[in-house]
Scaffold this motif. Structure first.
Motif, PDB file in Angstrom:
ATOM      1  N   THR A  38      -8.471   3.349  -1.032  1.00 18.88           N
ATOM      2  CA  THR A  38      -8.209   3.147   0.495  1.00 18.88           C
ATOM      3  C   THR A  38      -9.392   1.973   0.832  1.00 18.88           C
ATOM      4  O   THR A  38      -9.337   1.440   1.850  1.00 18.88           O
ATOM      5  N   GLN A  39      -9.999   1.438  -0.369  1.00 17.74           N
ATOM      6  CA  GLN A  39     -10.788   0.224  -0.132  1.00 17.74           C
ATOM      7  C   GLN A  39      -9.998  -0.992  -0.021  1.00 17.74           C
ATOM      8  O   GLN A  39      -8.819  -1.241  -0.426  1.00 17.74           O
ATOM      9  N   PHE A  40     -10.455  -1.888   0.847  1.00 19.15           N
ATOM     10  CA  PHE A  40      -9.622  -3.092   1.270  1.00 19.15           C
ATOM     11  C   PHE A  40     -10.488  -4.414   1.370  1.00 19.15           C
ATOM     12  O   PHE A  40     -11.670  -4.109   1.778  1.00 19.15           O
ATOM     13  N   LYS A  41      -9.904  -5.371   1.133  1.00 20.38           N
ATOM     14  CA  LYS A  41     -10.675  -6.736   1.224  1.00 20.38           C
ATOM     15  C   LYS A  41      -9.605  -7.572   2.204  1.00 20.38           C
ATOM     16  O   LYS A  41      -8.467  -7.663   2.052  1.00 20.38           O
ATOM     17  N   SER A  68       5.588   4.060   9.887  1.00 20.54           N
ATOM     18  CA  SER A  68       5.213   5.318  10.431  1.00 20.54           C
ATOM     19  C   SER A  68       4.796   5.890   8.804  1.00 20.54           C
ATOM     20  O   SER A  68       3.584   6.640   8.991  1.00 20.54           O
ATOM     21  N   ASN A  69       5.303   5.487   7.681  1.00 23.51           N
ATOM     22  CA  ASN A  69       4.854   6.117   6.463  1.00 23.51           C
ATOM     23  C   ASN A  69       3.559   5.585   5.970  1.00 23.51           C
ATOM     24  O   ASN A  69       2.518   6.333   5.527  1.00 23.51           O
ATOM     25  N   LEU A  70       3.199   4.187   6.288  1.00 19.16           N
ATOM     26  CA  LEU A  70       2.051   3.594   6.222  1.00 19.16           C
ATOM     27  C   LEU A  70       0.773   4.434   6.859  1.00 19.16           C
ATOM     28  O   LEU A  70      -0.320   4.662   6.327  1.00 19.16           O
ATOM     29  N   ILE A  71       1.333   4.463   8.200  1.00 19.80           N
ATOM     30  CA  ILE A  71       0.187   5.123   9.078  1.00 19.80           C
ATOM     31  C   ILE A  71      -0.154   6.632   8.913  1.00 19.80           C
ATOM     32  O   ILE A  71      -1.170   7.026   8.973  1.00 19.80           O
ATOM     33  N   GLN A  72       0.800   7.451   8.275  1.00 19.00           N
ATOM     34  CA  GLN A  72       0.557   8.552   7.977  1.00 19.00           C
ATOM     35  C   GLN A  72      -0.087   8.785   6.661  1.00 19.00           C
ATOM     36  O   GLN A  72      -0.930   9.636   6.603  1.00 19.00           O
ATOM     37  N   ALA A  73      -0.063   7.912   5.946  1.00 16.45           N
ATOM     38  CA  ALA A  73      -0.909   7.738   4.692  1.00 16.45           C
ATOM     39  C   ALA A  73      -2.466   7.661   5.189  1.00 16.45           C
ATOM     40  O   ALA A  73      -3.308   8.090   4.240  1.00 16.45           O
ATOM     41  N   ILE A  74      -2.705   6.624   5.991  1.00 18.52           N
ATOM     42  CA  ILE A  74      -4.050   6.593   6.383  1.00 18.52           C
ATOM     43  C   ILE A  74      -4.492   7.628   7.151  1.00 18.52           C
ATOM     44  O   ILE A  74      -5.928   8.095   6.868  1.00 18.52           O
ATOM     45  N   ARG A  75      -3.701   8.303   7.840  1.00 17.98           N
ATOM     46  CA  ARG A  75      -4.224   9.568   8.497  1.00 17.98           C
ATOM     47  C   ARG A  75      -4.371  10.585   7.521  1.00 17.98           C
ATOM     48  O   ARG A  75      -5.343  11.503   7.920  1.00 17.98           O
ATOM     49  N   ASN A  76      -3.584  10.673   6.492  1.00 22.24           N
ATOM     50  CA  ASN A  76      -4.035  11.605   5.291  1.00 22.24           C
ATOM     51  C   ASN A  76      -5.384  11.519   4.793  1.00 22.24           C
ATOM     52  O   ASN A  76      -5.969  12.504   4.566  1.00 22.24           O
ATOM     53  N   GLN A  77      -5.751  10.188   4.669  1.00 23.73           N
ATOM     54  CA  GLN A  77      -6.797   9.925   4.120  1.00 23.73           C
ATOM     55  C   GLN A  77      -8.101  10.230   5.103  1.00 23.73           C
ATOM     56  O   GLN A  77      -9.184  10.362   4.774  1.00 23.73           O
TER      57      GLN A  77
END
Length: 433
Positions: A38-41, A68-77
């Motif tokens: 989940t870390q980003f630069k 939607s898949n990308l946002i759901q992945a962020i919400r999972n974390q």
């Protein structure tokens, strides 16, 4: 199915050449985040998706399964993150790229619990332009309200009713679009206003257009170059003329917008039946193009021109004509544009309000220099070769100063107006004594 075979071959080819497309990047990003990375630069710094408190999603009407898949992945974390989404379903024009209004229309299910607010104020366009956008989208949701209460101007131009001058007929033949655009663009560029030409496609098919050398033109880029050349626009003014497809101009705006081809809306390709496997239908295609036309119309801030041709059936043009009252168009305001001035007529007349002196006091000198009196229009006139006053088709002010110095009447002129006109009676320069 053949589509599956084609897509599989496409993916294999991408992998072979070591490249990645946007869909692949989105899929890989969702997988990476779901795996806990989940870390980003970025250019503005670095961070961790798990520590974000607020996430804003712009252009939410263009949301897709991949997003939607990308946002759901962020919400999972990061289940605690709060989302702020901004969108306009009337501007949902990217269905061809995978956008799906399902997510917009079911916002409360996608983000639950949630709150929805309507922001109906249009801060870009004047009132009438907002009004015509509402008329086009009538019955499709909450109408917009203009923040700028000035009326604005909308003109509908029917190419089949345009009557070109003989010189325009000779120069442009069956091409009516070019002389129309030349007249419109010239007026506003001379006023230092930005003019935007919008097309449904990257080419102007259906119009036989040639440049000054007789070469056929189809692309909108070449059409802009042709207009610039025929107007003789100097480099420092060329930025005032822009051309674009409606898709590419979304999110932008212009003082003067000319929609070149409303007859191209809706655009139904003969091969649309092959996209039925993606859920397409005639109704969906028509509604998609209704939104695209809405985007085109509402790019205008002050003045909107809609060019149509009643010889060709245009569903949306007929609909707007029924719902909206267009003013009678006056071509006298937009005179013919001469690309090459060959003769200049000098007209000497009394200034407004002058009752004594004026041309009467210098009439003998004017007559001696071969000026002729026009009794019906009340001025003295003489025609000269344009080279006397122009240099590279641009007014040479030094030449005009020399002209006045050599004239026997100018030193004694009082209460006089001197106008320099080309052979089509367009005013090039005006002086008062």
């Amino acid at each position: 199915m053949l589509v599956q075979d084609f897509y599989k071959s496409y993916l294999e080819r991408i992998e072979q050449v070591g490249e990645e497309d946007f869909n692949g990047l989105m899929q890989r990003a969702a997988i990476t985040i779901n795996d806990g990375m989940t870390q980003f630069k970025g250019r503005s710094g670095q961070g961790d998706l798990k520590s974000l408190k607020y996430i804003m999603i712009d252009e939410y009407q263009d949301f897709s399964l991949l997003f939607s898949n990308l946002i759901q992945a962020i919400r999972n974390q990061n289940p605690q993150a709060l989302f702020f989404c901004v969108g306009d379903d009337w501007q949902a024009i990217n269905g061809f790229a995978g956008s799906d209004l399902h997510y917009y229309n079911n916002f409360a299910k996608v983000f639950n619990p949630s709150q929805r607010l309507n922001i109906a104020t249009n801060y870009r366009s004047k009132a009438k332009i907002v009004q015509i956008g509402n008329k086009l989208m009538q019955g499709c949701g909450v109408a917009s309200v203009a923040h700028n209460r000035e009326h604005g101007i909308i003109d509908l131009i029917d190419l089949s009713k345009f009557q070109p001058l003989p010189i325009e007929q000779e120069r442009y033949r069956s091409d009516l679009l070019t002389p129309v655009v030349l007249r419109l663009a010239n007026k506003f560029i001379q006023e230092n206003k930005e003019v935007v030409l919008l097309s449904r496609k990257n080419n102007l098919s259906g119009n036989i257009i040639t440049d000054s050398d007789g070469n056929m033109i189809s692309s909108i880029t070449d059409f802009r170059k042709n207009i610039i050349e025929r107007l003789g626009l100097p480099e420092h003014l060329q930025h005032l003329l822009t051309i674009s497809t409606a898709h590419q101009y979304k999110g932008k705006e212009g003082q003067i917008v000319i929609v070149l081809d409303i007859q191209s809306y809706p655009l139904i390709h003969p091969d649309w039946i092959f996209t039925r496997i993606f859920g397409d239908s005639i109704d969906k295609i028509v509604h998609d193009d209704r939104r695209l036309l809405y985007v085109a119309l509402t790019r205008a801030k002050e003045h909107l021109f809609i060019i149509t041709d009643s010889l060709y059936k245009s569903e949306f043009a007929k609909e707007l004509a029924q719902k909206f009252t267009f003013p009678t168009f006056d071509w006298d305001i937009y005179p013919f544009v001469a690309s090459e001035v060959r003769y200049i007529t000098v007209k000497v007349s009394n200034r407004n309000g002058v009752r004594s002196g004026g041309t009467f006091a210098i009439r003998q000198s004017l007559r001696a220099e071969n000026y002729e009196w026009n009794g019906s229009k009340q001025y003295w006139a003489r025609t000269y070769n344009a080279d006397l006053f122009l240099r590279d088709q641009v007014i040479n002010h030094d030449a005009i100063v020399e002209f006045f110095n050599n004239s026997t009447w100018s030193s004694r002129a009082y209460g006089v107006e001197v106008t320099f006109c080309d052979e089509h009676d367009n005013i090039l320069m005006k002086y008062e004594f």
